[in-house]
Design a protein around this motif. Structure first.
Motif, PDB file in Angstrom:
ATOM      1  N   UNK A 290      14.093  22.307  -0.552  1.00  0.00           N
ATOM      2  CA  UNK A 290      12.975  21.578  -0.039  1.00  0.00           C
ATOM      3  C   UNK A 290      12.262  20.988   1.038  1.00  0.00           C
ATOM      4  N   UNK A 291      10.668  21.271   1.482  1.00  0.00           N
ATOM      5  CA  UNK A 291      10.862  21.958   2.408  1.00  0.00           C
ATOM      6  C   UNK A 291       9.305  20.316   2.209  1.00  0.00           C
ATOM      7  N   UNK A 292       8.826  19.557   3.280  1.00  0.00           N
ATOM      8  CA  UNK A 292       8.178  18.359   3.726  1.00  0.00           C
ATOM      9  C   UNK A 292       6.532  18.777   4.025  1.00  0.00           C
ATOM     10  N   UNK A 293       5.863  19.240   3.602  1.00  0.00           N
ATOM     11  CA  UNK A 293       4.334  19.807   3.552  1.00  0.00           C
ATOM     12  C   UNK A 293       3.758  18.934   4.598  1.00  0.00           C
ATOM     13  N   UNK A 294       3.734  17.235   4.284  1.00  0.00           N
ATOM     14  CA  UNK A 294       2.708  16.197   5.573  1.00  0.00           C
ATOM     15  C   UNK A 294       3.558  15.787   5.957  1.00  0.00           C
TER      16      UNK A 294
ATOM     17  N   UNK B 196       0.962  -1.490   0.137  1.00  0.00           N
ATOM     18  CA  UNK B 196       0.258  -0.030  -0.068  1.00  0.00           C
ATOM     19  C   UNK B 196       0.576   0.816  -0.498  1.00  0.00           C
ATOM     20  N   UNK B 197       0.815   2.068  -1.176  1.00  0.00           N
ATOM     21  CA  UNK B 197       1.714   3.222  -0.944  1.00  0.00           C
ATOM     22  C   UNK B 197       0.966   4.378  -0.221  1.00  0.00           C
ATOM     23  N   UNK B 198       2.196   5.166   0.054  1.00  0.00           N
ATOM     24  CA  UNK B 198       1.620   6.813   1.361  1.00  0.00           C
ATOM     25  C   UNK B 198       2.269   7.887   0.050  1.00  0.00           C
ATOM     26  N   UNK B 199       1.795   8.861   0.136  1.00  0.00           N
ATOM     27  CA  UNK B 199       3.138   9.879  -0.840  1.00  0.00           C
ATOM     28  C   UNK B 199       3.373  10.854   0.370  1.00  0.00           C
ATOM     29  N   UNK B 200       4.360  11.655   0.261  1.00  0.00           N
ATOM     30  CA  UNK B 200       4.808  13.168   0.845  1.00  0.00           C
ATOM     31  C   UNK B 200       4.832  14.457  -0.690  1.00  0.00           C
ATOM     32  N   UNK B 201       4.223  15.060   0.516  1.00  0.00           N
ATOM     33  CA  UNK B 201       4.447  16.656  -0.869  1.00  0.00           C
ATOM     34  C   UNK B 201       5.342  17.101  -0.367  1.00  0.00           C
ATOM     35  N   UNK B 202       5.987  17.662  -1.428  1.00  0.00           N
ATOM     36  CA  UNK B 202       7.070  18.301  -0.622  1.00  0.00           C
ATOM     37  C   UNK B 202       6.751  20.152  -1.636  1.00  0.00           C
ATOM     38  N   UNK B 203       7.144  21.402  -0.943  1.00  0.00           N
ATOM     39  CA  UNK B 203       7.386  22.517  -1.839  1.00  0.00           C
ATOM     40  C   UNK B 203       8.774  23.482  -1.645  1.00  0.00           C
ATOM     41  N   UNK B 204       9.170  23.949  -2.483  1.00  0.00           N
ATOM     42  CA  UNK B 204       9.588  24.198  -2.378  1.00  0.00           C
ATOM     43  C   UNK B 204       9.716  26.031  -2.916  1.00  0.00           C
ATOM     44  N   UNK B 205      10.459  26.599  -2.786  1.00  0.00           N
ATOM     45  CA  UNK B 205       9.786  28.268  -2.852  1.00  0.00           C
ATOM     46  C   UNK B 205      10.680  28.944  -4.388  1.00  0.00           C
TER      47      UNK B 205
END
Length: 1622
Positions: A576-580, A561-570
């Motif tokens: 890069x910063x992980x959101x969740x 079962x795959x889950x996901x991490x979301x990352x953002x970057x200005x």
């Protein structure tokens, strides 16, 4: 399935088993029953076959007969580790165990049972029983073996069948084995479209009409869909015109989609139903069958509900009585209610009731969502009847005054495990204050606890709600807030569960999985595999509050079962910063919050499972956080139209470029009330709305604004006022159009003909929507039956009638249609033969129209011919004639063919009626003429307006047209080059009242052309305007000036110096209002009022100034005044850098010092010079701030010039005049002028002059340098005055020759003149001389001859161009002058030799008695004259007392030895020769004697008489002896000619003066000789009296002084020419 539902959802009604559809339950029951054959009592084992695993469903029952767990019943549902259904598993049949043991699972169980039985039998039964048991066992084994063989065979056949059907072993895309066929049917017939579709999985088939999916429930009884054994059909019941369309059938499965098309054409049929109709369907009732075609029902809806008004929270009932004929017992029609064309179903909000003759709809709790158009539809077997009326719902009274209305239409979108996006519509009423935002509340289903989701109000009408519990259901509501308070909450939304969309679809779908895909799972998961990258990551939604991402799971099978991490970057960073960070995301969608508005971000996603975290996906493009959706622009062109006595129809032009438009709100206001009320509380999507509830007779204005999720637009401009009153027929015209006319054939081929006709003269008060064409065949002159040529109306006035028969004759008729209906047909046309045209020239043009009729011109339009001929049409000719003229009067308008389909015909005769026709040409020649137009009089109708071009304040160029004949249905139609404009990208058309404006959006060259405007439903009101290239350029210049207005300036920014050295920057605006503003800028820095800068802005005069006390080096740069006056701007700059700044700074410092200087006596104007008209040189200076004790000192070359220091004035002018005067130097004082006069200016006057003013307040000095070049400039100016005063060159004669002369007003010795002869400078000699006598400049030609004839000139030099005077000495002028010279020469000889008394005798002699008197005089003459002395006119002779002598022929002496009283008397001397006589007189007075003091002298008394005395007083001895003698002798002494300005004298006087000058010159020569002789001979009064000799000598020399002076003057004149010639 109950095991797959979380325990906390089991108490939710809509998630239990009963919530599933019947179809789902049926499918599940089939799966459960299909697995029952595998039930047994033996121990279950795990069956493995090729790595595939069949998972057991946890909800299936286990065996209750054995303590050992039985084998689970197999199921075909694929589940994940959380027992969540994710798809189907295809059972793959394997027989490895069967082949190993020879038994199937069932047989194996039976064998075990049999073995147990046999064991018991051995123990308790006999051998017979064992034998029987063995027989039974063998039979069962044989039966099982046969079943196994049969099953294997079936499996093999099944596999071979699918291999033949699909190369992919199982699945393939849909394929149409039989496609649907197009049909043409009569009206009220039924039609069936059917097709056969193959494909695996079984395709899902959807039918479409004109690309709109067909919903049988939305049109009950109209459509019937069937699908059996891959055969799919669509049945359309009772076809009408609306059913004419293109139908599409779409087949879709997981492998793809395929479509097929068919067309249905429904024709009008008026006969009986033929045998071709499908068999009628029978519906059974208690009274027997009701035939679809056997009984015709007529339905009437009466006792109707009208337009209704309600308020939120109230209850409203809508009802109608329905009468159906014939009335059948217990026959119940289908009764349906619609709101805004959406079918309503019974709910807690809507209660529906049918009593048998009355239909009722009850709205239990009104909300604004309930507003709309309600329609009752009653359907019977014979058709349906409808009735509609609008229901308006107003806002409930606000709990807080001024609070806004409640939002409406709350919906939930994009529900997920992690969030749900809630949307709503903004209310129409904001309570008088703008809405600050909205609060979203949530409530879990089953509770009454509302929780606010957002802490601060959101303005965007969309909000993602987070913090939800997965699997639970929620409802939502929204509240609006403004500064007055909070609104009522909206109606709650429908419940929605926070769960993954895939899970939701599987739970409520009709089959699993809902995607149609077949999922094959491996028996064992591939553990330890890190998932790959997510795919297709994208930003699906972005606002300033949140961003929504979506992606696809990574490729690959068998992953956990795959889950996901979301990352953002200005953006522009690598951080890069992980959101969740805490909880991974399970679904491939995610909403991000708390992003900085205005910043740009990139996003990426990583997959994770128990094996680890995978590589990130490709990042998204940079996304800027902010609302991507803009508030729509304001609508425009709001036009109200009368409808009923309480309603008005309002139409408007939609907002431009509006995205995701929700609808429009309309508001109304009574004229002059300024109170606006909403007309609708629910947005309408159209651009037309019926506003009800208005007061009859009142005037209203309307405005509209658009709304989308971003907010509400600005209001549109107010409409024109409209009075509420009923329009005729409720606003819909009743009359249908008159019949068209003028039917003609435009083209003919073998089986078709193109017809053209003219528009009806009367169109019925509404625009014509189309035309219908009928045709009939004419056989032997007998017309047949009319047939319809077109089913759908054609908008053009030309139509091709097809399916005709070649070489047959036909007649045609045309009918026009408008809103009121189809008009009566036209008269049958002429009979036309259907044969193919083969002519080479074109056919006739058609549809001729006349526009813009004026007294001298009109515009003719036409359509090109349909039949082109052998070659394309390349031009048109227009013919004209008077309406009453014969056919021979046709004449051409244009000699050269025009390529356009319009032409302006000019030079018409006013009030004359004309007709026109048009011919087309191609290479083959000119074709047929068109039909003739209707007669048109050339008259300009009263009130005719022309298109006016205008440029408004915003620089928008517009064409404006006004029509005074406007009717209610009139429209303004704008055209370019007489083709109606449909592209609004170039022009924006706005109509208001009887005026229409076409504004250019971005005027460019492509806009060049002829623009025309036609007003429909008028008597041809139209006009045109030609926009040429030159006109466009002119308008663009004006547009730029208006768009970017400039404040006009009278003067640009300038700088000037004030007193004290202050610097003033200033400019003057030509015109500026009181709202004008100015910014003062220095080097891009705004200056403000202070000690250094003083600003002033006089708005009355427009003068703007800034004053600085002084300039410093820091002030070097650019000064700018920036002005704004509304939209108008301007600025003016002044650059002060480098030498310019330094000069200004220097001048400022100088002015500051000047101001300080002027605090005492000072020079207002410094010392300068001026040459007066009298040729006087005046040195002058203007002074100021003087007082009595102020002294003024003049200096030349450092030496003071004595003058009076007491000026006696406070302000005036100081002057030093260098004048041409004959008096000695003197000083004069005037009221305000100090003058120091000198004689003629000369080189001695050159020098440095200086004036010094001083008193106790200070001193000031002014200097003038008159040396070198300064003196030359001064003299050149003097010379210029002298030259300009010269008289024209004259000719005169003397006794020596001919003299040329000119007079000047004043003469200066430094004047340079040049004499020219025949344009060459004259070389002077003894014969030709020049000179000056007084103010006369002359050229003397002695003893002239004819060689001296020619042109003479005198040139004055003034340092510039100089001045030249000329005279012509030739011809008669020379002859006259030469004759006069001869005469004067002879007279001079005589005058020169005449006897003369040269001088030496006084007028009066006073002498003491006893003294001796001795007088001597000079005598001249040739021959020597005779001398005679007289006393008292008697001749006397020489004796001892009176001795008379005449010596050397030159000197005559008179001596009295002892004077006595008898010697007193008058004495005379008379000289005479042959040339003349002259005398001289003197008087002797003898006085009594006095003691002799030894001194004898002469002096003069007050009258000028000579007085003799021995003791003359000392003060009198100082007095010069001048005397007052009166000259009585004629021509005895040389005289100086007094010269006045020649131009003031008469010619005769000038001539006399010239003669005198000539005589004086001759006398001067004689006096010179006499003087020389006198100088050689001493003169004594008495030899014995020595002391008296000096005095006597003085007395005798005194009278000769004038002669000496004349001699000196003449000598100077003789030497002057040489000096000048140099």
């Amino acid at each position: 399935m109950s095991g797959s539902i979380p325990f906390y959802q089991k108490h939710h009604l809509h998630y239990d088993r009963g919530y599933r559809s019947k179809e789902t339950e049926s499918k599940l029951s089939q799966y459960q029953s299909s697995s029952r054959y595998t039930a047994g009592s033996s121990t279950s084992t795990t069956s493995r076959s090729r790595g595939l695993k069949v998972s057991s469903h946890s909800g299936l029952e286990a065996s209750r007969l054995s303590p050992v767990p039985k084998r689970a019943k197999p199921t075909y549902l694929a589940v994940d580790k959380d027992n969540q259904i994710i798809g189907y598993v295809v059972p793959i049949f394997r027989g490895s165990q069967e082949y190993a043991t020879g038994l199937s699972d069932t047989e194996e169980a039976r064998v075990r049972d049999t073995a147990a039985y046999m064991a018991r039998r051995d123990m308790f039964t006999s051998g017979l029983e064992m034998e029987r048991s063995e027989l039974i066992s063998r039979r069962e084994a044989m039966r099982g073996s046969a079943e196994r063989i049969s099953l294997n065979k079936r499996i093999h056949e099944h596999e071979e069948h699918f291999k033949r059907m699909n190369e992919d072993s199982l699945m393939h895309t849909p394929e149409f084995v039989i496609k649907p066929r197009s049909h043409t049917v009569w009206e009220k017939q039924c039609v069936r479209l059917h097709c056969t579709v193959s494909g695996w999985p079984d395709p899902r088939v959807v039918w479409y009409k004109n690309n709109v999916a067909i919903d049988p429930l939305a049109s009950p009884g109209k459509y019937k869909l069937e699908s059996r054994y891959s055969v799919h059909s669509l049945e359309i019941n009772r076809c009408d015109f609306d059913d004419t369309a293109q139908y599409r059938v779409s087949a879709m499965n997981s492998k793809g989609e395929l479509s097929a098309f068919a067309s249905v054409v429904v024709k009008r049929f008026k006969g009986e139903i033929d045998d071709g109709l499908p068999e009628p369907r029978l519906d059974s009732t208690e009274d027997g069958p009701v035939s679809e075609y056997g009984i015709t029902f007529k339905t009437h809806i009466v006792d109707k509900f009208g337009v209704s008004f309600g308020r939120e929270g109230e209850t409203m009932s809508l009802g109608c009585t329905v009468i159906i004929y014939p009335a059948l017992h217990r026959y119940q029609p289908e009764v349906q209610w619609y709101r805004d064309d959406v079918l309503l179903s019974a709910s807690k909000w809507h209660h529906m009731h049918w009593s048998g003759d009355r239909a009722t709809l009850t709205l239990t709790h009104l909300n604004k969502e309930d507003e709309g158009l309600y329609t009752l539809r009653v359907t019977t077997k014979s058709g349906y009847e409808t009735y509609s009326a609008y229901v308006f719902v107003r806002d409930a009274d606000a709990e807080i005054e001024g609070a806004p209305g409640a939002p409406l239409d709350v919906r939930c979108l994009d529900a997920n495990k992690d969030y749900i996006i809630v949307t709503w519509k903004q209310p129409a009423v904001d309570g008088g204050n703008s809405i600050l935002g909205y609060f979203v509340d949530r409530c879990e289903v089953g509770t009454n606890h509302w929780i606010q989701c957002n802490d601060t109000p959101v303005k965007f009408a969309r909000f993602p709600v987070t913090g939800l519990v997965e699997g639970r259901s929620y409802t939502f509501r929204v509240r609006a807030v403004n500064k007055s308070g909070m609104s009522h909450p909206s109606r709650v939304s429908e419940p929605v569960a926070a769960m993954d969309p895939a899970d939701r679809a599987r739970m409520r779908g009709t089959s699993a999985p809902w995607t149609g895909q077949i999922i094959v799972t491996e028996e064992e998961p591939a553990e330890g595999v890190v998932p790959g990258r997510p795919l297709e990551l994208q930003v699906t939604e972005a606002t300033k509050n949140y961003v929504v991402l979506s992606w696809k799971p990574p490729a690959g099978k068998g992953l956990e079962g795959v889950m996901y991490y979301v990352e953002k970057c200005v953006s522009d960073t690598d951080s890069w910063q992980r959101v969740n960070t805490e909880i991974p995301v399970k679904s491939p969608r995610f909403a991000l919050f708390d992003l900085a508005e205005g910043k740009s971000y990139s996003f990426r996603v990583r997959c994770c499972n128990s094996a680890g975290v995978g590589e990130p996906s490709d990042p998204t493009e940079a996304t800027t956080v902010g609302d991507k959706l803009d508030i729509p622009s304001a609508p425009s062109k709001v036009v109200p139209t009368n409808n009923t006595d309480t309603s008005v129809v309002v139409s408007w032009e939609a907002s431009r470029d509006a995205k995701e438009l929700v609808g429009y709100y309309i508001e109304a206001s009574m004229v002059d009330s300024n109170v606006w009320e909403p007309c609708n509380n629910k947005p309408v999507k159209g651009t037309r709305f019926f506003c009800h509830g208005l007061i009859t007779g009142e005037k209203y204005v309307f405005r509209v604004r658009a709304v989308n999720a971003a907010g509400l637009s600005q209001f549109s401009p107010d409409s024109e006022p409209v009075e509420v009153k009923a329009a005729i027929g409720g606003g819909i015209p009743h009359a249908s159009p008159a019949p068209p006319y003028g039917i003609s054939v435009l083209e003919c081929v073998r089986d078709s003909m193109v017809l053209g006709w003219k528009q009806p003269n009367f169109i019925g008060g509404a625009d014509i929507t189309g035309y219908f064409v009928d045709y009939r065949e004419v056989i032997d002159g007998v017309p047949g039956k009319w047939h319809e040529a077109n089913i759908r109306a054609v908008s053009e006035r030309a139509y091709r009638v097809s399916d005709l028969k070649e070489n047959k004759k036909y007649q045609f008729q045309v009918r026009a249609a408008n809103m009121a209906g189809v008009g009566i047909p036209s008269l049958p046309s002429d009979t036309f033969l259907c044969e193919e045209w083969t002519i080479a020239v074109p056919g006739p043009p058609y549809d001729l129209q006349i526009r813009e009729v004026r007294s001298d011109s009109l515009v003719l339009l036409w359509r090109p011919p349909v039949y082109q001929g052998r070659d394309p049409v390349n031009g048109f000719y227009i013919d004209i004639k008077e309406a009453e003229a014969p056919e021979e009067a046709w004449r051409g308008v244009n000699t050269k063919a025009t390529e356009k389909t319009y032409f302006k015909i000019k030079n018409l005769k006013e009030a004359e009626t004309y007709v026109f026709r048009v011919r087309a040409q191609n290479k083959a020649g000119v074709g047929k003429t068109s039909d003739v137009t209707e007669p048109v009089p050339a008259l300009t109708k009263p009130g005719t307006k022309e298109i006016v071009v205008d440029v408004d304040d915003d620089g928008i160029i517009s064409l404006n047209f006004e029509c005074s004949e406007l009717t209610q249905d009139s429209k303004f139609v704008w055209s370019k080059n007489y083709e109606e404009m449909t592209d609004t990208s170039r022009l924006t058309i706005e109509t208001k009242g009887n005026k229409s404006k076409a504004a250019f959006n971005t005027p460019e060259e492509e806009d060049i052309g002829i623009y025309s405007c036609l007003v429909t439903h008028t008597d041809g009101a139209s006009s045109s305007y030609t926009l040429s290239e030159e006109e466009l350029k002119r308008l663009l210049v004006i547009s730029h000036d208006h768009k970017f207005p400039i404040i006009p300036l009278k003067s640009e920014l300038a700088v000037e110096l004030l007193e004290k050295g202050r610097v003033r920057f200033w400019l003057q605006a030509e015109k500026i209002s009181a709202n004008g503003k100015v910014e003062y800028v220095f080097n891009d820095n705004v200056l403000s009022q202070g000690e250094k800068y003083k600003m002033n802005f006089d708005k009355n005069t427009g003068v703007i100034e800034m004053i600085m006390e002084c300039l410093t080096p820091a002030d070097e740069g650019t000064f700018t005044f920036q002005m704004t006056d509304g939209k108008a701007t301007n600025q003016s700059s002044l650059v002060l850098i480098g030498d310019v700044f330094k000069e200004l700074q220097k001048e400022s410092e100088f002015q500051k010092k000047e101001w300080q200087r002027k605090q005492g006596p000072h020079f207002i104007e410094y010392l300068g010079y001026e040459v007066t008209p009298e040729c006087c040189v005046v040195l002058k200076c203007k002074v100021g701030n003087m007082k009595k004790d102020t002294s003024a000192l003049w200096y030349k070359d450092g030496r003071e010039i004595k003058a009076d220091n007491n000026l006696g004035f406070t302000e005036g002018v100081l002057k030093l005049e260098i004048a041409q005067r004959d008096s000695p130097a003197d000083t004069a004082e005037y009221a305000d002028t100090l003058i120091w006069r000198r004689l003629k200016i000369s080189k001695k006057d050159s020098g440095v002059y200086e004036v010094v003013l001083k008193d106790d307040r200070g001193k000031d000095t002014s200097t003038l340098n008159l040396t070198d070049q300064g003196f030359k400039d001064l003299m050149n100016e003097v010379f210029s005055f002298i030259a300009n005063s010269s008289t024209p060159l004259k000719i005169t004669s003397t006794d020596q020759g001919i003299r040329l002369y000119t007079f000047v007003s004043y003469y200066n010795d430094l004047l340079q003149v040049t004499w020219h002869y025949k344009d060459s400078a004259i070389a002077f000699s003894d014969r030709i001389k020049s000179g000056v006598v007084g103010e006369q400049l002359w050229l003397q030609i002695s003893e002239p001859t004819e060689k001296d004839m020619g042109k003479y000139a005198i040139e004055f030099s003034d340092g510039k161009g100089g001045l030249r005077r000329t005279v012509e000495l030739s011809g008669q002028a020379f002859d006259d002058a030469f004759a006069e010279f001869q005469r004067l020469k002879a007279a001079a000889i005589a005058e020169r030799n005449r006897a003369r008394v040269a001088g030496g005798l006084p007028d009066v002699v006073t002498i003491q008695e006893g003294k001796a008197l001795n007088l001597t005089c000079n005598i001249s003459g040739d021959p020597v004259p005779e001398v005679t002395w007289l006393k008292n006119d008697r001749e006397i002779t020489s004796d001892d007392h009176c001795i008379l002598k005449f010596e050397s022929g030159k000197f005559a002496s008179f001596t009295i030895t002892g004077v006595n009283t008898s010697d007193s008397g008058k004495y005379s001397i008379l000289v005479k020769n042959k040339y003349g006589t002259e005398s001289a007189d003197f008087t002797v007075e003898v006085i009594e004697g006095t003691p002799d003091l030894g001194i004898t002298s002469y002096w003069t008394d007050a009258e000028g008489n000579v007085v003799y005395s021995p003791n003359t007083p000392e003060e009198k001895m100082k007095t010069p002896v001048t005397g007052t003698k009166t000259q009585k002798r004629k021509d005895s002494v040389a005289k100086t000619l007094a010269m006045d300005k020649v131009e003031d004298k008469k010619e005769t006087q000038v001539q006399k003066d010239e003669e005198k000058v000539a005589v004086e010159e001759s006398k001067s020569e004689q006096n010179k000789d006499a003087k020389e002789e006198i100088a050689d001979q001493p003169v004594t009064s008495d030899q014995s009296e020595g002391p008296e000799q000096p005095v006597t000598s003085d007395q005798s020399e005194g009278p000769e002084q004038p002669a000496d002076t004349a001699k000196e003057t003449e000598a100077q004149a003789e030497t002057q020419p040489e000096t000048l010639s140099e």
